[in-house]
Design a protein around this motif. Structure first.
Motif, PDB file in Angstrom:
ATOM      1  N   LEU A 151      -9.216  -0.954  -2.973  1.00  0.00           N
ATOM      2  CA  LEU A 151      -7.977  -0.332  -2.494  1.00  0.00           C
ATOM      3  C   LEU A 151      -7.842  -0.488  -0.968  1.00  0.00           C
ATOM      4  N   ALA A 152      -8.953  -0.320  -0.239  1.00  0.00           N
ATOM      5  CA  ALA A 152      -8.900  -0.444   1.225  1.00  0.00           C
ATOM      6  C   ALA A 152      -8.442  -1.840   1.632  1.00  0.00           C
ATOM      7  N   GLY A 153      -8.969  -2.882   0.950  1.00  0.00           N
ATOM      8  CA  GLY A 153      -8.564  -4.257   1.262  1.00  0.00           C
ATOM      9  C   GLY A 153      -7.081  -4.470   1.013  1.00  0.00           C
ATOM     10  N   ALA A 154      -6.594  -3.908  -0.079  1.00  0.00           N
ATOM     11  CA  ALA A 154      -5.177  -4.080  -0.416  1.00  0.00           C
ATOM     12  C   ALA A 154      -4.288  -3.376   0.604  1.00  0.00           C
ATOM     13  N   ILE A 155      -4.714  -2.171   1.017  1.00  0.00           N
ATOM     14  CA  ILE A 155      -3.907  -1.421   1.995  1.00  0.00           C
ATOM     15  C   ILE A 155      -3.819  -2.179   3.309  1.00  0.00           C
ATOM     16  N   LEU A 156      -4.927  -2.779   3.712  1.00  0.00           N
ATOM     17  CA  LEU A 156      -4.904  -3.553   4.961  1.00  0.00           C
ATOM     18  C   LEU A 156      -3.942  -4.740   4.828  1.00  0.00           C
ATOM     19  N   ARG A 157      -3.928  -5.378   3.664  1.00  0.00           N
ATOM     20  CA  ARG A 157      -3.009  -6.506   3.448  1.00  0.00           C
ATOM     21  C   ARG A 157      -1.563  -6.049   3.491  1.00  0.00           C
ATOM     22  N   TRP A 158      -1.305  -4.819   3.060  1.00  0.00           N
ATOM     23  CA  TRP A 158       0.057  -4.288   3.047  1.00  0.00           C
ATOM     24  C   TRP A 158       0.450  -3.721   4.423  1.00  0.00           C
ATOM     25  N   GLY A 159      -0.418  -3.835   5.407  1.00  0.00           N
ATOM     26  CA  GLY A 159      -0.051  -3.428   6.763  1.00  0.00           C
ATOM     27  C   GLY A 159      -0.479  -2.026   7.160  1.00  0.00           C
ATOM     28  N   GLY A 160      -1.263  -1.370   6.313  1.00  0.00           N
ATOM     29  CA  GLY A 160      -1.732  -0.038   6.670  1.00  0.00           C
ATOM     30  C   GLY A 160      -3.096  -0.078   7.355  1.00  0.00           C
ATOM     31  N   ASP A 161      -3.504   1.085   7.887  1.00  0.00           N
ATOM     32  CA  ASP A 161      -4.853   1.210   8.459  1.00  0.00           C
ATOM     33  C   ASP A 161      -5.654   2.158   7.575  1.00  0.00           C
ATOM     34  N   VAL A 162      -6.933   1.885   7.485  1.00  0.00           N
ATOM     35  CA  VAL A 162      -7.781   2.700   6.608  1.00  0.00           C
ATOM     36  C   VAL A 162      -8.984   3.210   7.389  1.00  0.00           C
ATOM     37  N   GLY A 190       0.443   4.859  -3.319  1.00  0.00           N
ATOM     38  CA  GLY A 190       0.404   4.918  -4.782  1.00  0.00           C
ATOM     39  C   GLY A 190       0.804   3.578  -5.415  1.00  0.00           C
ATOM     40  N   GLU A 191       1.827   2.942  -4.841  1.00  0.00           N
ATOM     41  CA  GLU A 191       2.283   1.645  -5.366  1.00  0.00           C
ATOM     42  C   GLU A 191       1.201   0.582  -5.191  1.00  0.00           C
ATOM     43  N   VAL A 192       0.547   0.589  -4.020  1.00  0.00           N
ATOM     44  CA  VAL A 192      -0.522  -0.385  -3.769  1.00  0.00           C
ATOM     45  C   VAL A 192      -1.629  -0.212  -4.800  1.00  0.00           C
ATOM     46  N   ALA A 193      -2.010   1.028  -5.056  1.00  0.00           N
ATOM     47  CA  ALA A 193      -3.084   1.293  -6.012  1.00  0.00           C
ATOM     48  C   ALA A 193      -2.683   0.805  -7.409  1.00  0.00           C
ATOM     49  N   ARG A 194      -1.430   1.042  -7.804  1.00  0.00           N
ATOM     50  CA  ARG A 194      -0.964   0.622  -9.130  1.00  0.00           C
ATOM     51  C   ARG A 194      -0.974  -0.900  -9.242  1.00  0.00           C
ATOM     52  N   ALA A 195      -0.504  -1.556  -8.129  1.00  0.00           N
ATOM     53  CA  ALA A 195      -0.456  -3.021  -8.137  1.00  0.00           C
ATOM     54  C   ALA A 195      -1.851  -3.636  -8.244  1.00  0.00           C
ATOM     55  N   GLU A 196      -2.853  -2.940  -7.676  1.00  0.00           N
ATOM     56  CA  GLU A 196      -4.215  -3.477  -7.703  1.00  0.00           C
ATOM     57  C   GLU A 196      -4.982  -3.040  -8.942  1.00  0.00           C
ATOM     58  N   GLY A 197      -4.372  -2.168  -9.733  1.00  0.00           N
ATOM     59  CA  GLY A 197      -5.044  -1.699 -10.940  1.00  0.00           C
ATOM     60  C   GLY A 197      -6.166  -0.725 -10.653  1.00  0.00           C
ATOM     61  N   VAL A 198      -6.044   0.005  -9.539  1.00  0.00           N
ATOM     62  CA  VAL A 198      -7.071   0.988  -9.164  1.00  0.00           C
ATOM     63  C   VAL A 198      -6.608   2.379  -9.588  1.00  0.00           C
ATOM     64  N   ALA A 199      -7.483   3.085 -10.269  1.00  0.00           N
ATOM     65  CA  ALA A 199      -7.135   4.453 -10.684  1.00  0.00           C
ATOM     66  C   ALA A 199      -7.198   5.403  -9.490  1.00  0.00           C
ATOM     67  N   VAL A 200      -6.161   6.207  -9.312  1.00  0.00           N
ATOM     68  CA  VAL A 200      -6.120   7.172  -8.198  1.00  0.00           C
ATOM     69  C   VAL A 200      -6.557   8.543  -8.700  1.00  0.00           C
ATOM     70  N   HIS A 201      -7.584   9.120  -8.029  1.00  0.00           N
ATOM     71  CA  HIS A 201      -8.073  10.439  -8.426  1.00  0.00           C
ATOM     72  C   HIS A 201      -7.450  11.553  -7.586  1.00  0.00           C
ATOM     73  N   GLU A 202      -7.080  11.207  -6.371  1.00  0.00           N
ATOM     74  CA  GLU A 202      -6.426  12.199  -5.499  1.00  0.00           C
ATOM     75  C   GLU A 202      -5.542  11.462  -4.524  1.00  0.00           C
ATOM     76  N   LEU A 203      -4.365  12.026  -4.309  1.00  0.00           N
ATOM     77  CA  LEU A 203      -3.442  11.443  -3.334  1.00  0.00           C
ATOM     78  C   LEU A 203      -2.736  12.612  -2.645  1.00  0.00           C
ATOM     79  N   SER A 204      -3.000  12.813  -1.355  1.00  0.00           N
ATOM     80  CA  SER A 204      -2.407  13.979  -0.687  1.00  0.00           C
ATOM     81  C   SER A 204      -2.098  13.640   0.764  1.00  0.00           C
ATOM     82  N   ARG A 205      -1.186  14.473   1.333  1.00  0.00           N
ATOM     83  CA  ARG A 205      -0.832  14.270   2.733  1.00  0.00           C
ATOM     84  C   ARG A 205      -1.887  14.942   3.608  1.00  0.00           C
TER      85      ARG A 205
END
Lengths: 312, 264
Positions: free
Chosen positions: A231-242, A261-276
Motif C-alpha cells: 500500500l505504501a508503494g502505491a500511495i507514493l506512486r499516486w503522489g502521496g507521502d507515507v 481507500g481507492e488506492v487500497a482497493r485498486a491494489e487489492g489490499v484489505a483495509v483494517h482501519e482508515l481514519s483522519r
C-alpha cells in the motif's frame, strides 16, 4: 508588557537557559511551551529574581526588583502547593496581603473571585490541585496586577478549574493585561493562547501566533492494511507521502481519506482501519528534540512555517 | 522597591505569618506553662532547703543559670520553625516574590523572631511570677535582693531567650534542618562547650576566653549579682552579653551570605 532579554542560566556545567529573548505585549496571552527540562520554569524564576542568571526580564520597562510595589504590577503563581499546613486559606492570603500592602478586605474579594470562599477557614494541605491553584491565583490577584505569570497551571487540573482559569486569563488579557503561562502540553493552551514561545533544551526554538503554529502542521490519514508495504508503494506512486508507524500503521499526507481507500482497493489490499489524523502540535513539539537545523520552516513535518524559528 | 519599603513589607508579612499559624499559640502556651512549672518546682524545693538569695531569680527564670532554659529552647524552636517552614513549604519563594530583597527579608525575619522570643520570655516570666506570688507561705521573695538588683539579670534573661530564638532561626537557615538546629542549641551548653573548655590552655587568657564562650556568657547574663557587687559586675555582664550577641550575629551573617549566594 513583558520583555525577556537574553536570558541565560547554568546549572553547574549544564546550560539551563541559553540566550532566550521574547516579548509579550499588552493584551496578549502567551504560553511558554516545551517538554520537561526545556527551561520554562527557569524563565519565570529569573523573571522574579528567585534564580541567579544573566539577562533581564522587564515589566513595562522595569526589572521586577525595581518595581516600587511588585505585587501591584505582577501577579505570580509558581507553586500552588507552597502553603503552610498550619495556616488557613484566609490566613495565607492575609499574610500575602500584609506583605503586598493590600487592605485586608481585598482578601475576601479575591477569595470570592477565585470561588474558594467556602474554604476560607480550611487548612489547605488537603486541598485538591484545583482548589490549591485557585487559592494561589487569588493570592496573585491581590494587588490588581496588570501582568500575570503562572508556572504550569493546567497540569492535573479538573475541568471546572481549568475552564475558570482559562476564562480568567482570557478576560485579563482582553482587558489589556499581559499574561505568560507555561505548559508542557501545547494542546492545553492552544485554545486560549495568542502566542506560543517554544523552548527546547533551554534555547528558543520557535515563537509566533498560536494560530500560525497550528496552521503549519499537516493533517493526515491513518491507515492499517493487510500489506502495508504494498500500500505504501502505491500511495507514493499516486503522489502521496507515507510515514510508517511502529505498530505497522501508515500516516498518509497529500491524499485525502477517500483517495487512500481507492488506492487500497485498486491494489487489492484489505483495509483494517482508515481514519483522519488531526494535526498534533505536541507531536510537533516532540519533534523539536531533533537537531536545531530541523527547526527551520519546511525542514521537517513538525516544523512550523508560520513561526519565527530561531537558528542556533 | 526601596530598602525601607522592602523591610516594612517584609516585617508586615512575617508578623501576619506568625499570627496566623497554629504553632504560635502552642508555643506561647508552652512558654507560660514552662515558666509556671519552673517556678512551682523552685517554690517546692525552697520549702525543703535553703536555696539562697538567688532562689527567686531562679524560680522566675526557670533555672536558666546553666545558660539553657526550657523557654530558651522554645524560642529556638520558634525561630527554627520560621526558617524550616520557609524551606519546607516553599514560603521563602512566596516571600521573595512579594519582597524581592533577600537582605530585607532576613532582617525582618530576625526582628520578628526576636520580638516573638521576647514575648515568649515575658509570658514565662509573668506565669512564673504569678505562681511565686500565689504559692502559700513561700520565702523566696523575702530572701531575694530588691527589684533594682534583679532588673539586670531579668533583662539578661529576656535577652538570652531572644538570642536563643535568633540562633534557632540562623542555624536552621544554615543547616537546613530544624531538628539539627534545636539539637545544636541544646547540645552546646551541655556537651560541646564543656568539651571546648577542656581543650583551652589553662592560662589567664584561656580563663577569660572560657568565660566568653556562649553558654558561660549566657549563665553570666542571668546570674544574680553577689552581695555588694557594683559597676564591675554590670560591665562583666555587658561584656558577656556582647560576646553572646557577637556569636549569634555571626550565625545570622553566615545565613545571609549563604542565602544571597544560592537560588531560592
Amino acid at each position: 508588557m513583558i520583555e525577556a532579554l537574553a536570558l541565560s542560566k547554568r546549572h553547574g556545567s549544564r546550560p539551563a537557559l541559553d540566550d532566550v529573548s521574547f516579548t509579550v505585549p499588552d493584551g496578549v496571552l502567551a504560553a511558554l511551551v516545551g517538554p520537561a527540562g526545556a527551561g520554562k520554569s527557569t524563565v519565570l524564576r529569573l523573571a522574579v529574581g528567585l534564580d541567579r542568571g544573566s539577562g533581564a526580564v522587564l515589566f513595562d520597562g522595569e526589572p521586577y526588583s525595581r518595581l516600587p510595589r511588585p505585587a501591584h504590577a505582577v501577579g505570580v503563581v509558581l507553586d500552588p502547593r507552597a502553603l503552610h499546613p498550619g495556616r488557613t486559606a484566609r490566613g495565607h492570603l492575609r499574610s500575602l496581603a500584609a506583605g503586598a500592602g493590600v487592605p485586608r478586605r481585598r482578601v475576601d474579594e479575591v477569595l470570592e473571585q477565585a470561588g474558594v470562599t467556602g474554604a476560607r477557614r480550611s487548612r489547605p494541605q488537603h486541598f485538591r490541585r484545583g482548589a490549591a491553584l485557585r487559592l494561589a491565583v487569588a493570592g496573585a490577584l491581590l494587588g490588581h496586577p496588570r501582568t500575570l505569570l503562572l508556572d504550569d497551571p493546567l497540569t492535573d487540573l479538573d475541568d471546572d478549574s481549568r475552564a475558570w482559569l482559562l476564562d480568567l486569563l482570557r478576560v485579563h488579557a482582553d482587558g489589556g493585561g499581559s499574561v505568560l503561562i507555561t505548559a508542557s502540553r501545547a494542546a492545553d493552551v492552544l485554545a486560549v493562547a495568542d502566542e506560543l514561545v517554544v523552548l527546547r533544551r533551554g534555547r528558543l526554538a520557535a515563537r509566533g501566533p498560536a494560530s500560525d503554529l497550528v496552521a503549519g502542521l499537516k493533517a493526515g490519514v491513518l491507515v492499517r492494511a493487510s500489506d502495508p508495504g504494498l500500500l505504501a508503494g502505491a500511495i507514493l506512486r499516486w503522489g502521496g507521502d507515507v510515514e510508517p508507524c511502529d505498530d505497522g500503521a501508515l500516516v498518509v499526507t497529500g491524499l485525502d481519506m477517500a483517495a487512500v481507500g481507492e488506492v487500497a482497493r485498486a491494489e487489492g489490499v484489505a483495509v483494517h482501519e482508515l481514519s483522519r489524523r488531526t494535526a498534533d502540535l505536541d507531536a510537533a513539539l516532540l519533534s523539536l528534540e531533533l537537531p536545531e537545523t530541523e527547526l527551520l520552516p519546511g525542514a521537517n513535518p513538525g516544523a512550523v512555517p508560520g513561526a519565527s524559528a530561531v537558528p542556533a | 522597591m526601596s530598602p525601607l519599603a522592602a523591610l516594612s513589607a517584609a516585617v508586615r508579612l512575617e508578623v501576619v505569618r506568625l499570627a496566623t499559624v497554629r504553632s504560635s499559640a502552642v508555643l506561647l502556651a508552652l512558654a507560660a506553662a514552662a515558666g509556671a512549672a519552673g517556678a512551682a518546682a523552685l517554690c517546692a524545693l525552697a520549702e525543703r532547703a535553703d536555696i539562697g538569695r538567688s532562689g527567686l531569680l531562679e524560680a522566675v527564670t526557670g533555672g536558666s543559670a546553666s545558660g539553657l532554659s526550657v523557654v530558651g529552647i522554645a524560642a529556638a524552636l520558634a525561630g527554627a520553625l520560621v526558617a524550616a517552614g520557609d524551606a519546607r513549604h516553599g514560603a521563602e519563594r512566596t516571600a521573595l516574590v512579594l519582597v524581592p530583597r533577600r537582605g530585607a527579608l532576613l532582617t525582618a525575619r530576625t526582628v520578628v523572631v526576636a520580638g516573638w522570643s521576647a514575648a515568649l520570655a515575658v509570658a514565662s516570666l509573668l506565669a512564673a511570677v504569678a505562681v511565686v506570688v500565689l504559692w502559700p507561705q513561700q520565702q523566696l521573695v523575702a530572701a531575694s535582693p530588691g527589684p533594682v538588683v534583679l532588673a539586670a539579670p531579668l533583662l539578661g534573661y529576656v535577652g538570652l531567650v531572644v538570642l536563643h530564638g535568633v540562633a534557632g532561626l540562623a542555624l536552621t537557615a544554615l543547616l537546613r534542618s530544624a531538628v539539627a538546629a534545636v539539637s545544636l542549641v541544646v547540645a552546646w551548653p551541655l556537651v560541646l562547650e564543656p568539651l571546648l573548655g577542656s581543650v583551652l590552655p589553662p592560662s589567664r587568657w584561656g580563663a577569660v576566653l572560657e568565660g566568653l564562650l556562649p553558654a558561660a556568657a549566657a549563665s553570666r547574663l542571668v546570674a544574680a549579682p553577689p552581695v555588694a557587687a557594683g559597676t564591675p559586675w554590670l560591665v562583666g555582664s555587658a561584656v558577656a552579653g556582647g560576646a553572646l550577641l557577637a556569636a549569634v550575629s555571626a550565625l545570622v551573617l553566615l545565613a545571609a551570605v549563604r542565602g544571597a549566594r544560592r537560588d531560592a
